[in-house]
Design a protein around this motif. Structure first.
Motif, PDB file in Angstrom:
ATOM      1  N   CYS A  48      34.828 -82.784 -33.512  1.00  0.00           N
ATOM      2  CA  CYS A  48      35.897 -83.177 -34.426  1.00  0.00           C
ATOM      3  C   CYS A  48      37.225 -83.207 -33.697  1.00  0.00           C
ATOM      4  O   CYS A  48      37.388 -82.600 -32.635  1.00  0.00           O
ATOM      5  N   CYS A  49      38.177 -83.915 -34.307  1.00  0.00           N
ATOM      6  CA  CYS A  49      39.533 -83.928 -33.762  1.00  0.00           C
ATOM      7  C   CYS A  49      40.513 -83.470 -34.839  1.00  0.00           C
ATOM      8  O   CYS A  49      40.468 -83.946 -35.982  1.00  0.00           O
ATOM      9  N   ILE A  50      41.364 -82.544 -34.462  1.00  0.00           N
ATOM     10  CA  ILE A  50      42.376 -82.002 -35.375  1.00  0.00           C
ATOM     11  C   ILE A  50      43.753 -82.429 -34.881  1.00  0.00           C
ATOM     12  O   ILE A  50      44.107 -82.219 -33.717  1.00  0.00           O
ATOM     13  N   ARG A  51      44.514 -83.034 -35.757  1.00  0.00           N
ATOM     14  CA  ARG A  51      45.901 -83.392 -35.444  1.00  0.00           C
ATOM     15  C   ARG A  51      46.797 -82.204 -35.773  1.00  0.00           C
ATOM     16  O   ARG A  51      46.721 -81.644 -36.879  1.00  0.00           O
ATOM     17  N   VAL A  52      47.632 -81.820 -34.815  1.00  0.00           N
ATOM     18  CA  VAL A  52      48.528 -80.672 -34.980  1.00  0.00           C
ATOM     19  C   VAL A  52      49.965 -81.169 -34.850  1.00  0.00           C
ATOM     20  O   VAL A  52      50.370 -81.657 -33.793  1.00  0.00           O
ATOM     21  N   ASP A  53      50.733 -81.054 -35.937  1.00  0.00           N
ATOM     22  CA  ASP A  53      52.127 -81.508 -35.953  1.00  0.00           C
ATOM     23  C   ASP A  53      53.073 -80.324 -36.068  1.00  0.00           C
ATOM     24  O   ASP A  53      52.817 -79.377 -36.834  1.00  0.00           O
ATOM     25  N   ILE A  54      54.162 -80.389 -35.321  1.00  0.00           N
ATOM     26  CA  ILE A  54      55.222 -79.397 -35.450  1.00  0.00           C
ATOM     27  C   ILE A  54      55.927 -79.610 -36.789  1.00  0.00           C
ATOM     28  O   ILE A  54      56.291 -80.737 -37.136  1.00  0.00           O
ATOM     29  N   GLN A  55      56.146 -78.531 -37.551  1.00  0.00           N
ATOM     30  CA  GLN A  55      56.690 -78.679 -38.896  1.00  0.00           C
ATOM     31  C   GLN A  55      58.179 -79.016 -38.905  1.00  0.00           C
ATOM     32  O   GLN A  55      58.632 -79.810 -39.704  1.00  0.00           O
ATOM     33  N   ASN A  56      58.921 -78.410 -38.002  1.00  0.00           N
ATOM     34  CA  ASN A  56      60.365 -78.679 -37.953  1.00  0.00           C
ATOM     35  C   ASN A  56      60.742 -78.941 -36.505  1.00  0.00           C
ATOM     36  O   ASN A  56      61.053 -78.020 -35.759  1.00  0.00           O
ATOM     37  N   SER A  81      38.773 -90.146 -38.240  1.00  0.00           N
ATOM     38  CA  SER A  81      38.481 -91.121 -37.192  1.00  0.00           C
ATOM     39  C   SER A  81      39.385 -90.863 -36.000  1.00  0.00           C
ATOM     40  O   SER A  81      40.512 -90.371 -36.148  1.00  0.00           O
ATOM     41  N   THR A  82      38.888 -91.175 -34.800  1.00  0.00           N
ATOM     42  CA  THR A  82      39.690 -91.004 -33.579  1.00  0.00           C
ATOM     43  C   THR A  82      40.130 -92.353 -33.005  1.00  0.00           C
ATOM     44  O   THR A  82      40.623 -92.413 -31.883  1.00  0.00           O
ATOM     45  N   GLU A  83      39.978 -93.410 -33.774  1.00  0.00           N
ATOM     46  CA  GLU A  83      40.277 -94.752 -33.266  1.00  0.00           C
ATOM     47  C   GLU A  83      41.737 -94.924 -32.876  1.00  0.00           C
ATOM     48  O   GLU A  83      42.057 -95.639 -31.924  1.00  0.00           O
ATOM     49  N   ASN A  84      42.653 -94.290 -33.606  1.00  0.00           N
ATOM     50  CA  ASN A  84      44.083 -94.501 -33.379  1.00  0.00           C
ATOM     51  C   ASN A  84      44.733 -93.416 -32.526  1.00  0.00           C
ATOM     52  O   ASN A  84      45.961 -93.363 -32.425  1.00  0.00           O
ATOM     53  N   ILE A  85      43.930 -92.560 -31.902  1.00  0.00           N
ATOM     54  CA  ILE A  85      44.500 -91.536 -31.022  1.00  0.00           C
ATOM     55  C   ILE A  85      45.015 -92.197 -29.751  1.00  0.00           C
ATOM     56  O   ILE A  85      44.317 -93.014 -29.142  1.00  0.00           O
ATOM     57  N   PRO A  86      46.229 -91.884 -29.325  1.00  0.00           N
ATOM     58  CA  PRO A  86      46.768 -92.498 -28.104  1.00  0.00           C
ATOM     59  C   PRO A  86      45.902 -92.149 -26.892  1.00  0.00           C
ATOM     60  O   PRO A  86      45.371 -91.038 -26.795  1.00  0.00           O
ATOM     61  N   PRO A  87      45.718 -93.085 -25.972  1.00  0.00           N
ATOM     62  CA  PRO A  87      44.928 -92.785 -24.773  1.00  0.00           C
ATOM     63  C   PRO A  87      45.640 -91.789 -23.872  1.00  0.00           C
ATOM     64  O   PRO A  87      46.863 -91.642 -23.932  1.00  0.00           O
ATOM     65  N   GLN A  88      44.853 -91.089 -23.063  1.00  0.00           N
ATOM     66  CA  GLN A  88      45.426 -90.167 -22.093  1.00  0.00           C
ATOM     67  C   GLN A  88      46.238 -90.957 -21.060  1.00  0.00           C
ATOM     68  O   GLN A  88      45.794 -91.991 -20.570  1.00  0.00           O
ATOM     69  N   GLN A  89      47.415 -90.467 -20.741  1.00  0.00           N
ATOM     70  CA  GLN A  89      48.261 -91.122 -19.754  1.00  0.00           C
ATOM     71  C   GLN A  89      48.437 -90.218 -18.547  1.00  0.00           C
ATOM     72  O   GLN A  89      48.472 -88.985 -18.674  1.00  0.00           O
ATOM     73  N   TRP A  90      48.524 -90.832 -17.361  1.00  0.00           N
ATOM     74  CA  TRP A  90      48.717 -90.046 -16.151  1.00  0.00           C
ATOM     75  C   TRP A  90      49.424 -90.859 -15.081  1.00  0.00           C
ATOM     76  O   TRP A  90      49.482 -92.087 -15.138  1.00  0.00           O
ATOM     77  N   GLU A  91      49.940 -90.134 -14.114  1.00  0.00           N
ATOM     78  CA  GLU A  91      50.560 -90.736 -12.930  1.00  0.00           C
ATOM     79  C   GLU A  91      49.569 -90.655 -11.778  1.00  0.00           C
ATOM     80  O   GLU A  91      48.985 -89.600 -11.528  1.00  0.00           O
ATOM     81  N   GLU A  92      49.356 -91.744 -11.083  1.00  0.00           N
ATOM     82  CA  GLU A  92      48.379 -91.797  -9.990  1.00  0.00           C
ATOM     83  C   GLU A  92      49.071 -91.513  -8.657  1.00  0.00           C
ATOM     84  O   GLU A  92      50.050 -92.164  -8.299  1.00  0.00           O
ATOM     85  N   ILE A  93      48.541 -90.529  -7.923  1.00  0.00           N
ATOM     86  CA  ILE A  93      49.126 -90.104  -6.651  1.00  0.00           C
ATOM     87  C   ILE A  93      48.057 -90.176  -5.569  1.00  0.00           C
ATOM     88  O   ILE A  93      46.962 -89.642  -5.743  1.00  0.00           O
ATOM     89  N   HIS A  94      48.359 -90.809  -4.444  1.00  0.00           N
ATOM     90  CA  HIS A  94      47.407 -90.928  -3.339  1.00  0.00           C
ATOM     91  C   HIS A  94      47.808 -89.971  -2.213  1.00  0.00           C
ATOM     92  O   HIS A  94      48.960 -89.946  -1.783  1.00  0.00           O
ATOM     93  N   ARG A  95      46.843 -89.189  -1.734  1.00  0.00           N
ATOM     94  CA  ARG A  95      47.083 -88.233  -0.661  1.00  0.00           C
ATOM     95  C   ARG A  95      45.874 -88.217   0.278  1.00  0.00           C
ATOM     96  O   ARG A  95      44.825 -88.802  -0.007  1.00  0.00           O
ATOM     97  N   SER A  96      46.000 -87.519   1.388  1.00  0.00           N
ATOM     98  CA  SER A  96      44.874 -87.273   2.293  1.00  0.00           C
ATOM     99  C   SER A  96      44.911 -85.811   2.693  1.00  0.00           C
ATOM    100  O   SER A  96      45.990 -85.226   2.861  1.00  0.00           O
ATOM    101  N   VAL A  97      43.721 -85.207   2.831  1.00  0.00           N
ATOM    102  CA  VAL A  97      43.625 -83.772   3.142  1.00  0.00           C
ATOM    103  C   VAL A  97      42.581 -83.553   4.233  1.00  0.00           C
ATOM    104  O   VAL A  97      41.662 -84.355   4.411  1.00  0.00           O
ATOM    105  N   ALA A  98      42.739 -82.443   4.973  1.00  0.00           N
ATOM    106  CA  ALA A  98      41.785 -82.111   6.031  1.00  0.00           C
ATOM    107  C   ALA A  98      40.408 -81.829   5.446  1.00  0.00           C
ATOM    108  O   ALA A  98      39.381 -82.163   6.039  1.00  0.00           O
ATOM    109  N   SER A  99      40.384 -81.185   4.288  1.00  0.00           N
ATOM    110  CA  SER A  99      39.142 -80.933   3.550  1.00  0.00           C
ATOM    111  C   SER A  99      39.521 -80.688   2.104  1.00  0.00           C
ATOM    112  O   SER A  99      40.710 -80.569   1.768  1.00  0.00           O
ATOM    113  N   CYS A 100      38.527 -80.585   1.240  1.00  0.00           N
ATOM    114  CA  CYS A 100      38.806 -80.404  -0.181  1.00  0.00           C
ATOM    115  C   CYS A 100      38.803 -78.934  -0.587  1.00  0.00           C
ATOM    116  O   CYS A 100      38.462 -78.592  -1.733  1.00  0.00           O
TER     117      CYS A 100
END
Length: 253
Positions: A82-90, A157-176
């Motif tokens: 299920c999805c619960i919408r939580v709104d700040i009251q004030n 229904s979850t049809e109108n829930i906004p999609p997840q948004q993110w910033e894409e960052i490219h990096r390189s590392v010696a190992s994970c």
């Protein structure tokens, strides 16, 4: 390969769920999975009886998902989420609330972390995904986040829930290794990254990690206190000329 007894216990439990779905010919569902648990299921799924495995978290781009074990001929793939919408009251007097604030308030109700999926924050509204059986309790008792009153509504229904948004960052590392990943995310040295890890400020794959040598898997979810939440992508066979692993970091907005 499973690393400890906890993971071995989890693997046995998933096998038991698959067996129940197969022998009883009805769907069985796991709790919300960590990234590592999702990986383990895919590693051992060939050992399960002949059932169909599907994963869903309540919305198409949810990170936390449950596994459904379905008999081969089962037609409807419904999930008890299920999805619960939580709104700040004030909103005029409200504090700036973070993912950690919402999650902490829900866990303080006595709800286990594995019963709660993604918490998606869009401006002054949060969307909380949870196991269906716990939704009425959360709606009734979830009234406050820190010192901010909130109102809950169970969505049909979850049809109108906004999609997840993110910033894409490219990096390189010696190992994970975790210290390398934290360094890449924060822009700080490996030494400073190691301090953040040892202080218990880094959550990787949904658990606090205190070892700098913890290995981060593809699609790992990483949260660093004071820096935010991230999803890690490790492209296969993608290296720089100097042999460093290329990674993509998705910062949740």
């Amino acid at each position: 390969m499973m690393e400890d007894k906890k993971e071995q216990f989890f693997a046995r439990h998933m096998g038991e769920l698959a067996e129940r779905a197969y022998s009883g010919q009805y769907p069985i569902y796991s709790d919300f999975l960590t990234t590592r648990e999702y990986t383990i299921i895919n590693q051992i799924r060939k050992q399960f009886p002949p059932v169909n495995l599907e994963f869903f978290g309540g919305h198409e781009d949810c990170d936390h998902r449950i596994c459904g074990f379905f008999p081969k001929d089962w037609q409807t793939l419904d999930f008890p989420v299920c999805c619960i919408r939580v709104d700040i009251q004030n909103s005029h007097y409200a504090q700036l609330l973070t993912h950690r604030d919402y999650l902490g308030a829900i866990l303080n109700l006595g709800i286990e972390r594995s019963k709660v999926g993604d918490i998606r924050i869009c401006n002054e509204t949060a969307f909380v995904f949870c196991k269906e059986e716990f939704a009425p309790f959360i709606v009734e008792h979830f009234k406050m986040v820190k010192h901010t009153p909130v109102h809950c509504e169970l969505l049909s229904s979850t049809e109108n829930i906004p999609p997840q948004q993110w910033e894409e960052i490219h990096r390189s590392v010696a190992s994970c290794r975790l210290d390398n990943i934290v360094s890449a995310i924060t822009g700080r040295s490996r030494g400073k990254a190691a301090e953040l890890i040892r202080q218990g400020l880094v959550v990787a794959e949904h658990e606090v990690q205190s070892s700098v040598s913890f290995f981060c898997h593809d699609e790992a979810i990483i949260t660093i206190r004071g820096y935010g939440k991230y999803r890690l992508q490790i492209p296969i066979d993608s290296y720089t000329r100097k042999g460093k692993q290329k990674i993509i970091i998705y910062k949740y907005i």
